[in-house]
Design a protein around this motif. Structure first.
Motif, PDB file in Angstrom:
ATOM      1  N   ASP A 136       0.834  -1.197   0.000  1.00  0.00           N
ATOM      2  CA  ASP A 136       0.000   0.000   0.000  1.00  0.00           C
ATOM      3  C   ASP A 136       0.870   1.249   0.000  1.00  0.00           C
ATOM      4  N   ARG A 137       0.210   2.392  -0.028  1.00  0.00           N
ATOM      5  CA  ARG A 137       0.944   3.666  -0.080  1.00  0.00           C
ATOM      6  C   ARG A 137       1.755   3.912   1.182  1.00  0.00           C
ATOM      7  N   ILE A 140       5.124   2.310   0.714  1.00  0.00           N
ATOM      8  CA  ILE A 140       5.987   3.108  -0.156  1.00  0.00           C
ATOM      9  C   ILE A 140       6.564   4.276   0.633  1.00  0.00           C
ATOM     10  N   ALA A 141       5.706   4.953   1.402  1.00  0.00           N
ATOM     11  CA  ALA A 141       6.158   6.091   2.201  1.00  0.00           C
ATOM     12  C   ALA A 141       7.196   5.659   3.234  1.00  0.00           C
ATOM     13  N   VAL A 248       5.765   2.688 -10.043  1.00  0.00           N
ATOM     14  CA  VAL A 248       5.469   3.925  -9.320  1.00  0.00           C
ATOM     15  C   VAL A 248       6.674   4.839  -9.460  1.00  0.00           C
ATOM     16  N   ALA A 251       8.279   9.313  -6.789  1.00  0.00           N
ATOM     17  CA  ALA A 251       7.898   9.013  -5.414  1.00  0.00           C
ATOM     18  C   ALA A 251       8.557  10.005  -4.461  1.00  0.00           C
ATOM     19  N   SER A 255       3.711  12.572  -2.295  1.00  0.00           N
ATOM     20  CA  SER A 255       2.920  11.979  -3.368  1.00  0.00           C
ATOM     21  C   SER A 255       3.790  11.090  -4.247  1.00  0.00           C
ATOM     22  N   VAL A 258       1.561   6.794 -10.078  1.00  0.00           N
ATOM     23  CA  VAL A 258       1.391   5.395 -10.446  1.00  0.00           C
ATOM     24  C   VAL A 258       1.255   5.314 -11.966  1.00  0.00           C
ATOM     25  N   ILE A 266      -1.486  -1.973  -5.143  1.00  0.00           N
ATOM     26  CA  ILE A 266      -1.277  -0.859  -4.216  1.00  0.00           C
ATOM     27  C   ILE A 266      -2.622  -0.410  -3.658  1.00  0.00           C
TER      28      ILE A 266
END
Length: 267
Positions: A136-137, A140-141, A248, A251, A255, A258, A266
């Motif tokens: 999920d986001r 990524i963060a 993605v 990044a 934000s 995608v 995701i």
């Protein structure tokens, strides 16, 4: 001997802020690395001569010289006059593949085009991405937030790229650095193979723009998702869509873009 960086004398030049000064700056080592396969010169790459066993294995996998890590019988790496020699020893049947394509030339970094002679070979079919992960986001963060902690050479010099392998939750499991973004990814792929970590179980994070070769290397490694901090090229985006790679780009902490997520991995 430090094979990653050296201390170099520089002079600070005051521009917006006054104050010239004599300083010592850490700079990454960039050296010619001669890659030999079965005793035959295959390529000369400009690279940071650290983690060379990882590089050799990842390079052989990315180039299609081998299909599995255990096909590499031995790797020898040692300094030579003016650079480094990286010798890869394969079974005879795999050596023949290298011999057919062997060509010695100097490139700025491992570009994924070694021994390729025409456009058709550059655009050769890629395998479809079959691996799936649930991420999920937030993952990524989390990976982005911790990437700097895995970039000791980058922190010291500000002049190298990093490639990191992340769990679906965003934990960085392995990372490698190099002056060339393609070299960093090859080193990571080799390090994963040596550690017995399946690239299909997570995603790759790169501190670089997303070029076609990086998409190709990610797909051929069997990884289902690639995240880069800079923008993609047209061919990178097109190839990712064609084979089902989740891609993605751009990044950042606030934000990301995608480009492709055909399997809805995701959340």
């Amino acid at each position: 001997m430090n094979n990653e960086m050296i201390e170099f004398p520089v002079r600070r030049l005051g521009l917006a802020e006054p104050g010239d000064a004599a300083l010592t700056r850490s700079v990454p080592i960039e050296a010619p690395v001669s890659i030999e396969v079965g005793g035959i010169g295959y390529a000369v790459m400009m690279a940071t001569p650290a983690d060379l066993e990882d590089y050799a294995l990842g390079f052989a996998l990315s180039e299609g010289l081998i299909e599995a890590p255990d096909q590499v019988r031995r790797v020898d790496a040692h300094p030579i006059e003016g650079g480094w020699a990286l010798r890869i020893w394969l079974p005879p049947e795999r050596n023949n593949i290298a011999l057919e394509r062997a060509r010695k030339r100097v490139s700025e970094s491992s570009c994924g085009l070694c021994g390729i002679e025409n456009i058709e070979q550059v655009l050769r079919p890629l395998p479809a991405v079959t691996a799936r992960i649930a991420t999920d986001r937030a993952a990524i963060a989390a990976a982005l937030a911790s990437l700097r902690d895995h970039q000791p050479l980058g922190r010291a010099t500000g002049a190298v790229h990093a490639a990191a392998f992340c769990s679906p939750a965003g934990d960085i499991l392995l990372a490698r650095e190099d002056v060339g973004r393609h070299n960093a990814l090859d080193k990571l792929i080799g390090a994963l193979a040596r550690a017995g970590i399946d690239p299909a179980t997570g995603f790759i994070l790169l501190s670089a723009r997303c070029s076609y070769e990086l998409v190709e290397k990610t797909v051929r490694a069997g990884c289902p998702m690639l995240v880069t901090i800079s923008a993609p090229t047209s061919l990178a985006a097109e190839r990712a869509v064609q084979v089902g790679l989740t891609l993605v780009t751009l990044a950042r902490a606030d934000s990301a873009l995608v480009v492709s997520d055909p399997h809805g991995m995701i959340a």
